[in-house]
Design a protein around this motif. Sequence first.
Motif, mmCIF file in Angstrom:
data_model
loop_
_atom_site.group_PDB
_atom_site.id
_atom_site.type_symbol
_atom_site.label_atom_id
_atom_site.label_comp_id
_atom_site.label_asym_id
_atom_site.label_seq_id
_atom_site.Cartn_x
_atom_site.Cartn_y
_atom_site.Cartn_z
ATOM 1 N N VAL A 66 0.856 -1.182 0.000
ATOM 2 C CA VAL A 66 0.000 0.000 0.000
ATOM 3 C C VAL A 66 0.895 1.235 0.000
ATOM 4 O O VAL A 66 1.804 1.356 0.832
ATOM 5 C CB VAL A 66 -0.910 0.018 1.241
ATOM 6 C CG1 VAL A 66 -1.735 1.302 1.279
ATOM 7 C CG2 VAL A 66 -1.816 -1.202 1.259
ATOM 8 N N THR B 175 -0.369 7.978 -0.819
ATOM 9 C CA THR B 175 -1.575 8.240 -1.611
ATOM 10 C C THR B 175 -2.808 7.515 -1.083
ATOM 11 O O THR B 175 -3.930 7.836 -1.497
ATOM 12 C CB THR B 175 -1.365 7.820 -3.082
ATOM 13 O OG1 THR B 175 -1.103 6.405 -3.142
ATOM 14 C CG2 THR B 175 -0.189 8.570 -3.694
ATOM 15 N N THR B 176 -2.611 6.555 -0.190
ATOM 16 C CA THR B 176 -3.723 5.721 0.261
ATOM 17 C C THR B 176 -3.701 5.592 1.778
ATOM 18 O O THR B 176 -2.646 5.321 2.369
ATOM 19 C CB THR B 176 -3.627 4.315 -0.355
ATOM 20 O OG1 THR B 176 -3.548 4.423 -1.779
ATOM 21 C CG2 THR B 176 -4.833 3.468 0.031
ATOM 22 N N ALA C 72 -7.729 0.833 3.110
ATOM 23 C CA ALA C 72 -7.377 -0.153 2.089
ATOM 24 C C ALA C 72 -7.221 -1.568 2.635
ATOM 25 O O ALA C 72 -7.261 -2.533 1.864
ATOM 26 C CB ALA C 72 -6.076 0.266 1.393
#
Length: 307
Positions: free
Chosen positions: A191, A195-196, A201
Amino acid sequence: MRAVVQKSFGGPEVLEVAERERPRPLLGEVLVRVHASAVNPADLVVRSGEFPLLGEPPFVLGWDISGVVEETGPGARFRVGDEVYGMPFFPRAANAYAEYVAAPSRQLARKPASLDHVHAAAVPLAALTAWQGLVQAADVRQGDRVLIQRAAGGVGHFAVQIAKARGAHVIATASAARHDFVTGLGADEVVDHRTTDFDRAVRDVDVVFDSLAQGARSLGVLRPGGVLVSLLEQGDPALLARTEAEGKRFAGISVEPDYASLEAIAELIDAGRVRPHVSETFPLEDAAKAHELVATGHVQGKIVLTV
């Protein structure tokens, strides 16, 4: 002997090479001729005074060593000429940025035969932290889903490999530039933390190995009965209470010398299942430059001083 001494708290510029008296081994101790010593983030916060673990200067930093036994005290478990590695005395002073270190023989282990001293010195503190968190505290097993934070760093890159060696499905967080590196270590999923949001996630993991003090967010990704292993929030009673209230387990860990674990790690290394990554080396005289590089927070694997 030469050693890197600091006489005051401050930036990397306070580190200077000076002559110090060579130590002598006591009962059960060995004198190690140090060939290499790793630099860890802990060294930087001790140097600056942010975390005055060793009290007031002057002192010599460093814990990770790899070298050759040059002298033994009565009852020591090694012989002159043995190649050893370890992280003696932590969290007390080990004086590892030096040509010689005297240490209890049971805080050292035989150096992995497949490694040179530079790569062996990169192992102890970081790999012991990962081992004591994942194996001893969380008991990671075959098929467990494990989330490793900061997977490209010193501790993280060992954590990925140790979890894989235990048969886990590893989910790692790392910047996009480090994805190939982390995948090469064995991560099954990566991951991009830039950005996440990992807590959006990732779901239903058995163990979170948290080195970012993000325990509250990490709880959301753990399944009922899962384990939160935290390196930076050991003394947070509110986090402990919340973890237990959610039916999960909290394991706040530090790291301590442990020759038996070092031997187990060496077996994995010599079997080709774990490998240390050294990004760069510096001579003892350039310890300040090594600290500057570690301070960027973007080191892949470890930085090592050659002695």
